[in-house]
Design a protein around this motif. Structure first.
Motif, PDB file in Angstrom:
ATOM      1  N   ARG A 116       0.849  -1.195   0.000  1.00 45.09           N
ATOM      2  CA  ARG A 116       0.000   0.000   0.000  1.00 45.09           C
ATOM      3  C   ARG A 116       0.887   1.248   0.000  1.00 45.09           C
ATOM      4  O   ARG A 116       1.961   1.250   0.600  1.00 45.09           O
ATOM      5  CB  ARG A 116      -0.935   0.040   1.199  1.00 45.09           C
ATOM      6  N   ARG A 167      -4.956   6.508   8.810  1.00 48.06           N
ATOM      7  CA  ARG A 167      -5.520   5.353   9.518  1.00 48.06           C
ATOM      8  C   ARG A 167      -6.520   4.587   8.647  1.00 48.06           C
ATOM      9  O   ARG A 167      -6.460   3.358   8.528  1.00 48.06           O
ATOM     10  CB  ARG A 167      -6.196   5.800  10.813  1.00 48.06           C
ATOM     11  N   GLU A 168      -7.443   5.305   8.022  1.00 48.90           N
ATOM     12  CA  GLU A 168      -8.469   4.636   7.212  1.00 48.90           C
ATOM     13  C   GLU A 168      -7.850   3.907   6.024  1.00 48.90           C
ATOM     14  O   GLU A 168      -8.229   2.778   5.696  1.00 48.90           O
ATOM     15  CB  GLU A 168      -9.496   5.655   6.725  1.00 48.90           C
ATOM     16  N   SER A 187      -6.468   0.641   7.018  1.00 45.43           N
ATOM     17  CA  SER A 187      -7.376  -0.259   7.720  1.00 45.43           C
ATOM     18  C   SER A 187      -7.182  -1.693   7.231  1.00 45.43           C
ATOM     19  O   SER A 187      -7.148  -1.965   6.027  1.00 45.43           O
ATOM     20  CB  SER A 187      -8.825   0.177   7.488  1.00 45.43           C
ATOM     21  N   GLY A 188      -7.028  -2.617   8.166  1.00 43.12           N
ATOM     22  CA  GLY A 188      -6.860  -4.021   7.819  1.00 43.12           C
ATOM     23  C   GLY A 188      -5.450  -4.404   7.424  1.00 43.12           C
ATOM     24  O   GLY A 188      -5.199  -5.577   7.124  1.00 43.12           O
ATOM     25  N   PHE A 189      -4.548  -3.452   7.428  1.00 47.99           N
ATOM     26  CA  PHE A 189      -3.161  -3.753   7.049  1.00 47.99           C
ATOM     27  C   PHE A 189      -2.390  -4.214   8.281  1.00 47.99           C
ATOM     28  O   PHE A 189      -2.461  -3.600   9.347  1.00 47.99           O
ATOM     29  CB  PHE A 189      -2.481  -2.522   6.448  1.00 47.99           C
ATOM     30  N   HIS A 190      -1.610  -5.272   8.110  1.00 50.37           N
ATOM     31  CA  HIS A 190      -0.778  -5.785   9.191  1.00 50.37           C
ATOM     32  C   HIS A 190       0.621  -6.017   8.635  1.00 50.37           C
ATOM     33  O   HIS A 190       0.819  -6.865   7.769  1.00 50.37           O
ATOM     34  CB  HIS A 190      -1.357  -7.087   9.746  1.00 50.37           C
ATOM     35  N   SER A 238       2.968  -1.879  12.333  1.00 47.92           N
ATOM     36  CA  SER A 238       1.603  -1.370  12.137  1.00 47.92           C
ATOM     37  C   SER A 238       0.745  -1.528  13.386  1.00 47.92           C
ATOM     38  O   SER A 238      -0.082  -0.652  13.691  1.00 47.92           O
ATOM     39  CB  SER A 238       0.944  -2.067  10.952  1.00 47.92           C
ATOM     40  N   HIS A 239       0.937  -2.607  14.135  1.00 43.88           N
ATOM     41  CA  HIS A 239       0.073  -2.801  15.306  1.00 43.88           C
ATOM     42  C   HIS A 239       0.430  -1.841  16.436  1.00 43.88           C
ATOM     43  O   HIS A 239      -0.325  -1.698  17.399  1.00 43.88           O
ATOM     44  CB  HIS A 239       0.132  -4.260  15.797  1.00 43.88           C
TER      45      HIS A 239
END
Length: 454
Positions: free
Chosen positions: A52, A91-92, A95-98, A182-183
């Motif tokens: 991304r 942030r948006e 979203s869902g990225f790890h 990311s977390h």
């Protein structure tokens, strides 16, 4: 994807107004070596194959959207409340990225892929730090934020305006670039406050927060401070251009090109030079130029969008525009302009010529002052000149027109119809001779001038 096989996201901060540029063009779209500075950064980041890419924008968002298309997600920061707030705006989009997040700056365009990899590798190294910061040691720390570290462990980071005199003595400076898990990223950002001299949310505070939790945040130090030099003004843009050109000139010579006066040669970001190419003083390369082995580029020539095969000679004072192709051994001389035209192998256009929308055959000779009249005011038309054709000086070839192989166009001709192979075409008005007329004219004009002076 990082070296550890972890997914990677790139966040590029580009929300500043760039007021010091004094320009309607977004700061990160200003070109260096003919390419927007943001594109330089994206090219380097692309070597890491990110999953991304997010560009945080504010002023000039529409320009960034037009320039990037679908290559990156644009996240809006409005109002601008600091670098930490800017990253929160992504942030948006994340979203869902790890995985790993690499935070870069659009006005710091020359961070090497190797440096980015080093940051990500350290993120997966000893102590598994939640944050890795890129530091540097400039000759003059100026207004940069400082990094207080023990070995590579960061104990504290502080912005220059908030630093004490003791902290300002520290030479290790903060580039602003970070690699973050990311977390951890948004968990830490949500804890950042704005109790500082600017009333802003500083990205650097995530390091201090993690450190206060007794977590090991690490610094990676670049050995080239120029790599992280920001560009905020026209002067700094010019300095960045100069640094880029210096490196490119050294590269060209190291790869086998001769630059007679290196400091006067200007390259584009994508210039390709073969071996044993000679570049004389004051040659300028625009985008899209490919030069094969053994080419000579004489002084004061300008090339853009041109392909030169081996043994070609160009200039001095020649201009090659986009679409120019010079086949092996072709020669282009002084004050010749070529656009969207092919010169065949061994063809020559040595003096004062314009060739546009044309195809010139092998070993053809284009005489001095020849032009292809390719535009009728509404449309462009092609001129085709056959092999070994000879075009006499001061000829106008009015397109669309074809000159056959081995044909001769006499000097001073204006050719508007096709010329067959081996044919001589002579298109001139009949010469009228009046003996003594010029003497009579001069005598009459001298008398008239004398009468007016009395």
């Amino acid at each position: 994807m990082t070296a550890a096989g972890t997914p990677l996201a790139i966040v590029i901060l580009a929300a500043g107004k760039g007021t010091r540029m004094k320009s309607d063009l977004h700061k990160v779209l200003h070109p260096i070596a003919g390419r927007p500075m943001l594109e330089h950064l994206l090219e380097n980041a692309a070597q890491l194959s990110p999953e991304r890419q997010v560009v945080v924008a504010g002023h000039g968002r529409e320009q960034l959207e037009a320039a990037l298309g679908a290559r990156a997600t644009i996240a809006l920061q409005e109002p601008q409340l600091g670098t930490g707030h800017a990253v929160l705006m992504a942030r948006e989009a994340l979203s869902g990225f790890h995985g790993d997040v690499l935070i870069l700056y659009g006005d710091v365009p020359f961070v090497r892929a190797e440096t980015m990899r080093a940051m990500l590798e350290r993120l997966h190294g000893v102590e598994d730090p939640p944050v890795v910061v890129l530091g540097f040691e400039p000759d003059d720390p100026l207004q940069y934020g400082r990094i207080v570290a023990d070995g590579d462990r960061i104990s504290w980071m502080v912005e220059h305006k908030d630093a004490s005199e003791e902290q300002r003595v520290v030479r290790l400076c903060n580039s602003g670039l970070m690699a973050v898990r990311s977390h951890d990223l948004f968990t830490l950002l949500d804890r950042v406050g704005n109790d500082n001299s600017q009333g802003e949310y500083y990205l650097t505070d995530i390091v201090n927060i993690a450190s206060s939790d007794n977590r090991y945040c690490a610094v990676v130090i670049t050995d080239d401070p120029d790599e992280v030099a920001g560009i905020n003004s026209r002067e700094e843009l010019a300095q960045a251009e100069a640094r880029w050109q210096l490196r490119r000139r050294k590269q060209a010579m190291a790869e086998g090109a001769t630059l007679v006066a290196p400091e006067t040669v200007w390259f584009s970001w994508d210039t390709q030079l073969g071996r044993d190419v000679t570049v004389e003083p004051n040659v300028v390369f625009g985008p899209g130029v490919s030069v094969a082995d053994g080419v000579t580029l004489h002084a004061f020539s300008h090339l853009e969008g041109a392909t030169l095969e081996s043994g070609v000679s160009v200039g001095p004072y020649a201009r090659l525009r986009p679409g120019t192709v010079l086949r092996k051994g072709a020669r282009v001389g002084n004050f010749v302009e070529i656009k969207k035209a092919v010169l065949g192998e061994g063809a020559k256009a040595n003096h004062l010529t314009y060739l546009g929308d044309a195809e010139v055959g092998a070993n053809a000779n284009i005489g001095a002052g020849t032009i292809t009249c390719n535009y009728d005011g509404y449309f462009k038309h092609r001129t085709v000149i056959g092999d070994r054709a000879f075009i006499g000086s001061n000829s106008a070839l009015i397109a669309p027109v074809r000159i056959g192989a081995d044909a001769i166009v006499a000097a001073g001709s204006a050719v508007s119809r096709d010329v067959a192979e081996g044919e001589l075409r002579l298109v001139r008005a009949e010469q009228l001779v009046k003996p003594g007329w010029a003497d009579s004219f001069h005598d009459a004009m001298k008398r008239k001038k004398a009468d007016k002076q009395q």
